[in-house]
Design an enzyme around this catalytic site. Sequence first.
Site, mmCIF file in Angstrom:
data_model
loop_
_atom_site.group_PDB
_atom_site.id
_atom_site.type_symbol
_atom_site.label_atom_id
_atom_site.label_comp_id
_atom_site.label_asym_id
_atom_site.label_seq_id
_atom_site.Cartn_x
_atom_site.Cartn_y
_atom_site.Cartn_z
ATOM 1 N N THR A 1 0.896 -1.172 0.013
ATOM 2 C CA THR A 1 -0.609 0.093 0.118
ATOM 3 C C THR A 1 0.526 0.996 0.251
ATOM 4 O O THR A 1 0.931 2.480 -0.656
ATOM 5 C CB THR A 1 -0.504 -0.118 1.322
ATOM 6 O OG1 THR A 1 -1.145 -1.457 1.552
ATOM 7 C CG2 THR A 1 -2.364 1.228 1.266
ATOM 8 N N VAL A 2 2.193 1.552 0.665
ATOM 9 C CA VAL A 2 2.786 2.544 1.309
ATOM 10 C C VAL A 2 3.171 2.563 -0.485
ATOM 11 O O VAL A 2 3.593 3.518 -1.185
ATOM 12 C CB VAL A 2 3.762 2.244 2.364
ATOM 13 C CG1 VAL A 2 4.767 3.278 2.175
ATOM 14 C CG2 VAL A 2 2.453 2.315 3.712
ATOM 15 N N SER B 1 7.313 -12.128 -5.987
ATOM 16 C CA SER B 1 7.505 -10.963 -6.495
ATOM 17 C C SER B 1 9.049 -10.835 -7.517
ATOM 18 O O SER B 1 8.726 -10.787 -8.925
ATOM 19 C CB SER B 1 7.183 -10.126 -6.328
ATOM 20 O OG SER B 1 5.758 -10.012 -5.539
ATOM 21 N N CYS C 1 1.010 7.379 11.534
ATOM 22 C CA CYS C 1 0.367 8.541 10.542
ATOM 23 C C CYS C 1 0.063 9.229 11.411
ATOM 24 O O CYS C 1 -0.915 10.257 11.305
ATOM 25 C CB CYS C 1 -0.204 7.740 10.120
ATOM 26 S SG CYS C 1 -0.830 5.962 10.023
ATOM 27 N N HIS D 1 -7.127 10.326 8.775
ATOM 28 C CA HIS D 1 -7.450 10.192 9.916
ATOM 29 C C HIS D 1 -7.721 10.631 10.689
ATOM 30 O O HIS D 1 -6.816 12.864 10.585
ATOM 31 C CB HIS D 1 -5.544 9.865 10.424
ATOM 32 C CG HIS D 1 -5.257 8.794 10.354
ATOM 33 N ND1 HIS D 1 -6.413 7.529 9.870
ATOM 34 C CD2 HIS D 1 -4.306 8.220 10.757
ATOM 35 C CE1 HIS D 1 -5.495 6.511 9.214
ATOM 36 N NE2 HIS D 1 -4.149 6.524 10.340
#
Lengths: 371, 371, 371, 371
Positions: free
Chosen positions: B19-20, B45, B158, B262
């Site tokens: 995701t990041v 991968s 975050c 957030h």
Amino acid sequence: MAPQDRQQIKVGILGATGTVGQRFIQLLSVHPYFKINALGASSRSAGQQYSKVTRWKLNTPIPKEIGQMVVQECQPEAEGFKDCAVVFSGLDADVAGNIEQAFRSAELVVYSNAKNYRRDPLCPLIVPLVNPSHLSIIPHQRSQLNLSKGYIVTNANCSTTGLVVPLAALEKAFGPLETVLVTTLQAISGAGYPGVSSLDILDNVVPHIGGEEEKIEWETNKILGGLKSSDTEFDLHASSENNTKPINVSAHCTRVPVIDGHTGCVSVKFTRSPPPSIAEVEQAFREFKCEAQDLGVPSAPEQAIVVHDLPDRPQPRLDRDLHNGACVSVGRIRECPVFDVKFVCLIDNVRLGAATSSIMNAEIAVEKGLI
Amino acid sequence: MAPQDRQQIKVGILGATGTVGQRFIQLLSVHPYFKINALGASSRSAGQQYSKVTRWKLNTPIPKEIGQMVVQECQPEAEGFKDCAVVFSGLDADVAGNIEQAFRSAELVVYSNAKNYRRDPLCPLIVPLVNPSHLSIIPHQRSQLNLSKGYIVTNANCSTTGLVVPLAALEKAFGPLETVLVTTLQAISGAGYPGVSSLDILDNVVPHIGGEEEKIEWETNKILGGLKSSDTEFDLHASSENNTKPINVSAHCTRVPVIDGHTGCVSVKFTRSPPPSIAEVEQAFREFKCEAQDLGVPSAPEQAIVVHDLPDRPQPRLDRDLHNGACVSVGRIRECPVFDVKFVCLIDNVRLGAATSSIMNAEIAVEKGLI
Amino acid sequence: MAPQDRQQIKVGILGATGTVGQRFIQLLSVHPYFKINALGASSRSAGQQYSKVTRWKLNTPIPKEIGQMVVQECQPEAEGFKDCAVVFSGLDADVAGNIEQAFRSAELVVYSNAKNYRRDPLCPLIVPLVNPSHLSIIPHQRSQLNLSKGYIVTNANCSTTGLVVPLAALEKAFGPLETVLVTTLQAISGAGYPGVSSLDILDNVVPHIGGEEEKIEWETNKILGGLKSSDTEFDLHASSENNTKPINVSAHCTRVPVIDGHTGCVSVKFTRSPPPSIAEVEQAFREFKCEAQDLGVPSAPEQAIVVHDLPDRPQPRLDRDLHNGACVSVGRIRECPVFDVKFVCLIDNVRLGAATSSIMNAEIAVEKGLI
Amino acid sequence: MAPQDRQQIKVGILGATGTVGQRFIQLLSVHPYFKINALGASSRSAGQQYSKVTRWKLNTPIPKEIGQMVVQECQPEAEGFKDCAVVFSGLDADVAGNIEQAFRSAELVVYSNAKNYRRDPLCPLIVPLVNPSHLSIIPHQRSQLNLSKGYIVTNANCSTTGLVVPLAALEKAFGPLETVLVTTLQAISGAGYPGVSSLDILDNVVPHIGGEEEKIEWETNKILGGLKSSDTEFDLHASSENNTKPINVSAHCTRVPVIDGHTGCVSVKFTRSPPPSIAEVEQAFREFKCEAQDLGVPSAPEQAIVVHDLPDRPQPRLDRDLHNGACVSVGRIRECPVFDVKFVCLIDNVRLGAATSSIMNAEIAVEKGLI
């Protein structure tokens, strides 16, 4: 007396087509002794069958016999209402003030979910799991208003209710609290129907609910406070006799994409020093018993506070239905680096936070001879 | 030097399929001088085309040339990585520790979003809008490890990031804070992919995020604190020189059904008495300027803090994209009955709360000659 | 025999910790005569208390006595299973094949929600409100496998079930259908837990569910078809005797952000010409009665099909709980410009679409002397 | 002429405070040659600053200079409007009819998103990626109404638009279609603000949108049909000359909890036999080019139809922003057991489905000398 042996008591519902009114109907249509005798709504709906004028939004059908009832105007002399021993009000605040007063003046007993009389010095503000003792002011209310039967009892704002039940357990076990800081994550059903637009809340949080923070900050002290010895005045948690001062309460209220169930993140500080341990706090929650339970009224939950052990509970979707929505869930009890203890609480805002409280308050009043 | 005139700098991405990592790619593929030269992922991968092994979840397509790159193993000697001046790490914590260390040992510069080295006494924990001055410890980090070029810089969790930016503005204007209480309402993207099960979060709140509260409570003091005069040690907001003590921070963290963004509900107490007025606090937020802006690095937002006037803002869905997700939004600044001031803050957790911070930290390091 | 007078029948649950397994427990723990005697799960959970190894995701608590049971491996000789008259299987397809076969070989009766044996020419695929007559193949299944007691009965895919109940009502009233086109909007619970990532479904639709369209297109003809006269073969809706051909079925399946309840938008064409009128179709739905109701088995709904009059119903959130999730809701019956009739149907995918069907099938088998 | 070289053209917006009006502002405030000169809204808002009377719900801020404009009444003689070459209408249907007519009568050119004139035999119903050729009827419209400049052009309903673009590609490549069956899963933004109550759509599907199915079923034939040779009449897809008959269209429309982006599940049958193969259909989608692209108007997407290869795409959250919301996404092209081909399509309902279409239609009219 066992609930099922009580004589039937006729009740009316004000604001019967609204969100809270629908819950009153859902709950009262299966009540052991309260029997719905009148449904009141705006003049737009009056004179028509209930099922025709209501946008019913509950996941149980309209009880058949209720659906066929004809809606009345919200007037004490209306057919149906005049025979009622109690009326339950789910009216909106903009009309509740006058209508509830008219019913009281007509010697009817009003159990209201509206905010209008919560701060009235003659009206009790009762969370049934916390302070039914405030019913003692009823004789004074009646006498001040020259009434023989009529009176108004209010219940608290939904998010206040979810907060004060665990706070009451803490005060009962450990004496007065000094400070409470709470952030609420409130369900959309708290805003009624149509209420919150989906464009405002899908994939979103709205960090503001008009008037909500003030309600929590003010109502908490009326509910957790006592009556002065004359039973004519509330002490608002400030009593030289009991050596209490008002609790410092600060609330942040937010709306989240949850259908039912208000979550609260709470930090508290006790006046007592040292404060109780986390284990003692947990035990106090688990052992909390209230008058509604002692009286065995039908809507009282088996447990007033359910303590959750899993670290990620309570959660609204999974826990709001516990004990038919009539209890408060508590979890994540732990030390607070700033205050003494922090925890999470959860209430079903449409049941214990609204209709269930009004009904349970009335049930207690029945036991106390006030209905 | 204007960003577009800087020489191209080759960079690698560790954890590029996550995701990041996807955000790193989205942001770096249009960066004026950082040029993606290597993509690292697990051995599962490695050796395959990026577009074949990635479940891309952003609403912009995979940049064509990136999609065709061959994924490498996360090893400093891998093709592509060895030519990089910087690697950005979006690795999961369970593997980040060893891999990032290996890259540093190979004299590569690591800007990491992982938590592993945040508490390391040699590694700066930098929120780019707050404390890039902590880069001054890099020479000491290198010398302690006998490295000439390699080092690790981390950025904050975050939700910590969203909190410390407004706190920094307050401390800059009014001196040290004494107490901070925050409840967060965090987006699902903070948990990565697949992350939060939809069955856990639709129509629900999860009042617990493992380790999150501890991170906020600890990281805040490292970030808002300074370096001791020797530039070899962080003071963790406790300095006899500056007359500061650690801020008392208490956090409640919850997960809500929001995709990105957030929200924090914050109450603060200043050490200074009397505290600033609400108007002064608002002005301090509006006027807050930071070093990243002064340096004019490409990812710095035009405004570090956006103050919202509407009473129901900021909201994640409407405000997370402001300034390309690189600012913090603040609203509802008002008196707190318990502390001095309360307000709401909002951060885009996947941009300023993650990838943007790493990149902006590196941009600042470029300006300071550390890359 | 009234359900409560039946002798207790010991049952086991395979896949007891999973989503369907949890529903089996919820439903069977209050069943009038099935009594849970064994809980089977993977070897990772075996040997431990059920409540310790299960991430319970229902909004009613784990029944206390079930929570304390020790989980077994899914082996017919395991303690508890060997005394069972029936096992209900909520196993995932990747393990269901072998395990269910092993139980059958050990002369246990298996009622399975898994897909593995649905296309087996010996195994009935039964939607209890539609085709319990297919149980007549059991003697043949046993004889082919040299078994005296053991057999496997499957129930249909959840979305197929919601479709075939109204289709069965139409065929019963108006003869064979020629064509069915359906688009489904399926709930996340259909994918199990953790199942659908929240990042994939919040503010989103996923227009694909692997294998689902093929299931609907194939299963429909097995269920709505008959048994050939020898009771040894299914006719798959192709019978010269009954003059039927396979129904042409085309399905589009999508996943939507709904917790429970699969909605279907259906267009149908009859073989008969002229087709029935809309009023006749509506009446056929309302009057549909099935064998499960005639037999009076405990899980049979009072009404198999609930027809909704409001133009915007059925809706999953409001209607999935009707008749305890054991019926199919139908609404918006209207002419189709392309085919004869179109309508909307809704099924509770985790109850009638899964556990309730397995249980009701077994209840019918009890009445028929097959258990 | 390159867009940036065109002379500035003054435009007005009717219904500027509404959902579509806000999109008009967002898109037009960065338009290369249309320049917002007037904002019209109800008399309640007229005379006040736009930013004061608008509940802005987009995730980009109100453009500063627009926020300061004074809102006018929707009257052609109002300050600002009289200088406009075009007005874009985002009015609600209940007022659009009269207001748009008044503007046209005052010799203003109206590009409308409202439904009122879509079925008008003089007004073109134009999906800019499909049938801008219908602009040829404008001279006839003007002459019939004795106007020299004024006329009305409408664009289609949002869900119709998403459907007809791929249908146009199919007809262009393979000749007339015979039958289309579509089920839509529509976003909440299609209903405006406040629009859909959150209580109606969280954890829910509403299988009905008033009038929507009729719009799709009717509009499709007007859009995909041609003009008779005299350019004075639409053939509604029935032309002896072209040997076409009206396409049989059947639509099921549902509302789902998605913010933006309407998904359609489509099955189609060609008149031609044998039908094209799946590969040919896919190629036709990929190669589809339209007049808007040939003319190079600023809002034309680079690709009119984006074909997705992944089996679970397109998805609204991930794909609605492609080409700035001005294209249609198509995926899952496969054989239909009932018709010839089935596929999934997706449109950004608030951009190409509304404001972008009006604007692109006007851009095309500029190129054709009609503005």
